[in-house]
Motif scaffolding. Structure first.
Motif, PDB file in Angstrom:
ATOM      1  N   TRP A  24       0.829  -1.202   0.000  1.00  0.00           N
ATOM      2  CA  TRP A  24       0.000   0.000   0.000  1.00  0.00           C
ATOM      3  C   TRP A  24       0.869   1.259   0.000  1.00  0.00           C
ATOM      4  O   TRP A  24       0.578   2.229  -0.714  1.00  0.00           O
ATOM      5  CB  TRP A  24      -0.951   0.007   1.194  1.00  0.00           C
ATOM      6  CG  TRP A  24      -1.865   1.188   1.208  1.00  0.00           C
ATOM      7  CD1 TRP A  24      -1.937   2.172   2.149  1.00  0.00           C
ATOM      8  CD2 TRP A  24      -2.854   1.527   0.219  1.00  0.00           C
ATOM      9  NE1 TRP A  24      -2.885   3.107   1.807  1.00  0.00           N
ATOM     10  CE2 TRP A  24      -3.474   2.732   0.627  1.00  0.00           C
ATOM     11  CE3 TRP A  24      -3.270   0.935  -0.972  1.00  0.00           C
ATOM     12  CZ2 TRP A  24      -4.480   3.348  -0.110  1.00  0.00           C
ATOM     13  CZ3 TRP A  24      -4.269   1.545  -1.715  1.00  0.00           C
ATOM     14  CH2 TRP A  24      -4.867   2.742  -1.278  1.00  0.00           C
ATOM     15  N   LYS A  25       1.946   1.250   0.755  1.00  0.00           N
ATOM     16  CA  LYS A  25       2.864   2.394   0.764  1.00  0.00           C
ATOM     17  C   LYS A  25       3.440   2.618  -0.625  1.00  0.00           C
ATOM     18  O   LYS A  25       3.613   3.759  -1.069  1.00  0.00           O
ATOM     19  CB  LYS A  25       3.991   2.165   1.772  1.00  0.00           C
ATOM     20  CG  LYS A  25       3.564   2.290   3.224  1.00  0.00           C
ATOM     21  CD  LYS A  25       4.718   1.975   4.159  1.00  0.00           C
ATOM     22  CE  LYS A  25       4.267   2.021   5.620  1.00  0.00           C
ATOM     23  NZ  LYS A  25       5.356   1.619   6.555  1.00  0.00           N
ATOM     24  N   TYR A  27       1.977   1.850  -3.458  1.00  0.00           N
ATOM     25  CA  TYR A  27       0.922   2.407  -4.309  1.00  0.00           C
ATOM     26  C   TYR A  27       0.722   3.899  -4.057  1.00  0.00           C
ATOM     27  O   TYR A  27       0.279   4.633  -4.952  1.00  0.00           O
ATOM     28  CB  TYR A  27      -0.392   1.672  -4.074  1.00  0.00           C
ATOM     29  CG  TYR A  27      -0.559   0.414  -4.908  1.00  0.00           C
ATOM     30  CD1 TYR A  27      -0.425   0.460  -6.296  1.00  0.00           C
ATOM     31  CD2 TYR A  27      -0.861  -0.814  -4.323  1.00  0.00           C
ATOM     32  CE1 TYR A  27      -0.570  -0.673  -7.071  1.00  0.00           C
ATOM     33  CE2 TYR A  27      -1.020  -1.956  -5.094  1.00  0.00           C
ATOM     34  CZ  TYR A  27      -0.873  -1.882  -6.462  1.00  0.00           C
ATOM     35  OH  TYR A  27      -1.022  -3.009  -7.238  1.00  0.00           O
ATOM     36  N   LEU A  28       1.034   4.351  -2.855  1.00  0.00           N
ATOM     37  CA  LEU A  28       0.798   5.757  -2.506  1.00  0.00           C
ATOM     38  C   LEU A  28       1.830   6.708  -3.120  1.00  0.00           C
ATOM     39  O   LEU A  28       1.633   7.923  -3.116  1.00  0.00           O
ATOM     40  CB  LEU A  28       0.782   5.937  -0.980  1.00  0.00           C
ATOM     41  CG  LEU A  28      -0.420   5.320  -0.251  1.00  0.00           C
ATOM     42  CD1 LEU A  28      -0.257   5.460   1.255  1.00  0.00           C
ATOM     43  CD2 LEU A  28      -1.730   5.942  -0.711  1.00  0.00           C
ATOM     44  N   ASN A  29       2.944   6.161  -3.622  1.00  0.00           N
ATOM     45  CA  ASN A  29       3.916   7.050  -4.274  1.00  0.00           C
ATOM     46  C   ASN A  29       3.808   6.911  -5.789  1.00  0.00           C
ATOM     47  O   ASN A  29       3.188   5.982  -6.309  1.00  0.00           O
ATOM     48  CB  ASN A  29       5.345   6.771  -3.787  1.00  0.00           C
ATOM     49  CG  ASN A  29       5.874   5.408  -4.218  1.00  0.00           C
ATOM     50  OD1 ASN A  29       5.837   5.049  -5.387  1.00  0.00           O
ATOM     51  ND2 ASN A  29       6.380   4.636  -3.261  1.00  0.00           N
ATOM     52  N   ASN A  30       4.389   7.839  -6.499  1.00  0.00           N
ATOM     53  CA  ASN A  30       4.294   7.859  -7.959  1.00  0.00           C
ATOM     54  C   ASN A  30       5.529   7.280  -8.640  1.00  0.00           C
ATOM     55  O   ASN A  30       5.824   7.603  -9.790  1.00  0.00           O
ATOM     56  CB  ASN A  30       4.067   9.298  -8.443  1.00  0.00           C
ATOM     57  CG  ASN A  30       2.660   9.780  -8.148  1.00  0.00           C
ATOM     58  OD1 ASN A  30       1.731   8.987  -8.034  1.00  0.00           O
ATOM     59  ND2 ASN A  30       2.502  11.091  -8.004  1.00  0.00           N
ATOM     60  N   MET A 342      -7.786  -0.652  -2.361  1.00  0.00           N
ATOM     61  CA  MET A 342      -8.538   0.592  -2.566  1.00  0.00           C
ATOM     62  C   MET A 342      -9.867   0.560  -1.825  1.00  0.00           C
ATOM     63  O   MET A 342     -10.297   1.572  -1.254  1.00  0.00           O
ATOM     64  CB  MET A 342      -8.748   0.844  -4.063  1.00  0.00           C
ATOM     65  CG  MET A 342      -7.500   1.350  -4.783  1.00  0.00           C
ATOM     66  SD  MET A 342      -7.814   1.939  -6.478  1.00  0.00           S
ATOM     67  CE  MET A 342      -8.011   0.390  -7.347  1.00  0.00           C
ATOM     68  N   HIS A 345      -8.996   0.976   2.024  1.00  0.00           N
ATOM     69  CA  HIS A 345      -8.504   2.303   2.406  1.00  0.00           C
ATOM     70  C   HIS A 345      -9.391   3.431   1.874  1.00  0.00           C
ATOM     71  O   HIS A 345      -9.157   4.599   2.214  1.00  0.00           O
ATOM     72  CB  HIS A 345      -7.074   2.501   1.915  1.00  0.00           C
ATOM     73  CG  HIS A 345      -6.074   1.626   2.598  1.00  0.00           C
ATOM     74  ND1 HIS A 345      -5.485   1.965   3.790  1.00  0.00           N
ATOM     75  CD2 HIS A 345      -5.578   0.402   2.262  1.00  0.00           C
ATOM     76  CE1 HIS A 345      -4.646   1.002   4.157  1.00  0.00           C
ATOM     77  NE2 HIS A 345      -4.685   0.044   3.238  1.00  0.00           N
ATOM     78  N   LYS A 347      -9.500   4.799  -0.982  1.00  0.00           N
ATOM     79  CA  LYS A 347      -8.672   5.769  -1.698  1.00  0.00           C
ATOM     80  C   LYS A 347      -8.400   5.248  -3.103  1.00  0.00           C
ATOM     81  O   LYS A 347      -7.952   4.108  -3.274  1.00  0.00           O
ATOM     82  CB  LYS A 347      -7.360   6.011  -0.966  1.00  0.00           C
ATOM     83  CG  LYS A 347      -6.477   7.070  -1.639  1.00  0.00           C
ATOM     84  CD  LYS A 347      -5.232   7.345  -0.823  1.00  0.00           C
ATOM     85  CE  LYS A 347      -4.310   8.338  -1.534  1.00  0.00           C
ATOM     86  NZ  LYS A 347      -4.940   9.651  -1.764  1.00  0.00           N
ATOM     87  N   ILE A 349      -6.300   5.021  -6.430  1.00  0.00           N
ATOM     88  CA  ILE A 349      -4.910   5.179  -6.879  1.00  0.00           C
ATOM     89  C   ILE A 349      -4.918   5.319  -8.397  1.00  0.00           C
ATOM     90  O   ILE A 349      -5.216   4.364  -9.127  1.00  0.00           O
ATOM     91  CB  ILE A 349      -4.037   3.976  -6.458  1.00  0.00           C
ATOM     92  CG1 ILE A 349      -4.080   3.774  -4.940  1.00  0.00           C
ATOM     93  CG2 ILE A 349      -2.597   4.171  -6.956  1.00  0.00           C
ATOM     94  CD1 ILE A 349      -3.501   4.916  -4.142  1.00  0.00           C
ATOM     95  N   THR A 359     -11.550  11.086 -10.153  1.00  0.00           N
ATOM     96  CA  THR A 359     -11.490  10.385  -8.876  1.00  0.00           C
ATOM     97  C   THR A 359     -12.903  10.111  -8.379  1.00  0.00           C
ATOM     98  O   THR A 359     -13.726  11.023  -8.331  1.00  0.00           O
ATOM     99  CB  THR A 359     -10.744  11.235  -7.823  1.00  0.00           C
ATOM    100  OG1 THR A 359      -9.421  11.491  -8.302  1.00  0.00           O
ATOM    101  CG2 THR A 359     -10.676  10.510  -6.486  1.00  0.00           C
TER     102      THR A 359
END
Length: 384
Positions: A24-25, A27-30, A342, A345, A347, A349, A359
């Motif tokens: 998950w971490k 996925y949270l960055n690009n 998703m 959380h 959220k 992605i 979104t």
């Protein structure tokens, strides 16, 4: 759907990591997980499991004398399966079913054994049993000490979602109330890379994002191979510990004009998505995790299919292949994991290089797609 089926655990080992928190971490960055590697005298872009995950696989290989001769597809599957049943609180005595497939199977070992055969005109003793397709589920069953039904298969890149279909069918039949399903792939080998390059679909991009999955304006194919395994625990009924509920499923096979062809509007996807939706209003789908391999025709045909089914309101679209590459038979299971995260959380992605991505206001229903060579599409509808 005849019965509600819960996903009570999901575990993977992939370029994203080896735990749900790490995944998950990531996925949270690009940032993508793609690097360049040398195969013989050629270079290719690939996405491989991280160093700490490789250490875990090495330890697993050394933990049992019988495991020393196994291909990484089998070791990946054993590792992810152990984590999944631990998370679901299953025991081997539950005698749950197992269906873990692979598109390519033990390609690393096969290439090694075949090279030795060409050099010595003699095959190694274990060259056959360690490279058969049934090698994965049988070794997982041995490792977990369960005596339920075990199935292995290859349905190219939709293999993992076909494993999920099998698990759903067994549970609905009443022949089993728990099924371990997923896919495993270790395709980062010289011959496999060369095969993909020969199809002229492999990425040569040098920019910030070498795989441009779901970029409908790209002028070059940008598929990149990744490796890993992803495993889910399915149980009959709506469980208190459910991560997600399987609300619908669909499948279809397309009549092909060429070995790797797909129609311009992916009729197989249209049929599989429509079947998965059932009586649900298409407007109720919040997100679609697309197969989107990063090829021009593959991405566009799936998008066209989505537009035909969701003509009034297209859901938010995403994929994880820009980040982890295409893991062949594992890819559908990694997409299921992506969708579950998703949902959990709440959220969405998206994809960093796409502008004006919509979104969703909520994430209740997610549709997951997969298709492979042979036009064999599967769609799974997940709900919170």
């Amino acid at each position: 759907m005849q019965k509600l089926i819960s996903i009570t655990a999901i575990s993977s080992i992939s370029p994203l990591g080896k735990s749900l928190d790490d995944i998950w971490k990531s996925y949270l960055n690009n940032q993508h997980c793609i690097t360049e590697k040398t195969f013989g005298n050629k270079h290719a872009l690939i996405a491989e499991i991280p160093k700490d995950a490789k250490k875990e696989i090495t330890l697993l290989r050394k933990s049992d004398a019988k495991y020393k001769s196994l291909d990484e597809t089998v070791l990946f599957a054993i590792y992810a399966s152990r984590q999944a049943i631990k998370q679901a609180n299953w025991n081997g005595s539950d005698n749950f079913g197992i269906n873990i497939g692979s598109s390519r199977g033990a390609t690393q070992l096969f290439e090694t054994y075949h090279k030795e055969f060409l050099e010595k005109n003699k095959a190694k003793t274990l060259s056959s049993p360690t490279t058969t397709l049934g090698n994965i589920s049988s070794w997982v069953a041995h490792d977990l000490q369960t005596q339920g039904p075990e199935i292995s298969h290859s349905i190219t890149c939709s293999t993992a979602l076909h494993a999920m279909l099998n698990g759903i069918a067994w549970i609905n039949s009443g022949m089993c109330n728990k099924f371990l399903v997923g896919g495993s792939e270790a395709p980062l080998t010289p011959f496999t890379i060369a095969q993909m390059q020969a199809l002229k679909i492999y990425s040569k991009e040098t920019g910030d994002f070498p795989c441009r999955a779901l970029d409908l304006n790209k002028t070059k194919n940008t598929m990149i191979l990744g490796e890993g395994a992803s495993i889910a625990c399915l149980e009959t009924g709506k469980k208190d510990n459910a991560l997600a509920i399987i609300k619908g499923f669909g499948y279809a096979t397309e009549i092909l004009e060429h070995n790797i062809s797909i129609s311009s509007d992916a009729q197989c996807f249209q049929k599989s998505m429509q079947m998965a939706l059932g009586d649900l209003n298409p407007n109720e789908v919040d997100v679609i995790v697309m197969h989107a391999p990063g090829t021009i025709k593959g991405d566009l045909s799936e998008y066209n299919a989505i537009e035909k089914i969701f003509c009034n309101k297209t859901p938010s679209l995403t994929t994880n292949k820009w980040k982890v590459g295409h893991t062949f038979g594992t890819s559908g299971a990694l997409s299921i994991e992506f969708a579950v995260l998703m949902l959990q959380h709440q959220k969405f992605i998206g994809i960093p290089y796409l502008e004006n991505q919509e979104t969703p206001k909520k994430i209740k229903n997610i549709l997951v797609n997969a298709v492979g060579f042979g036009g064999n599409a599967v769609s799974i509808l997940l709900s919170k």
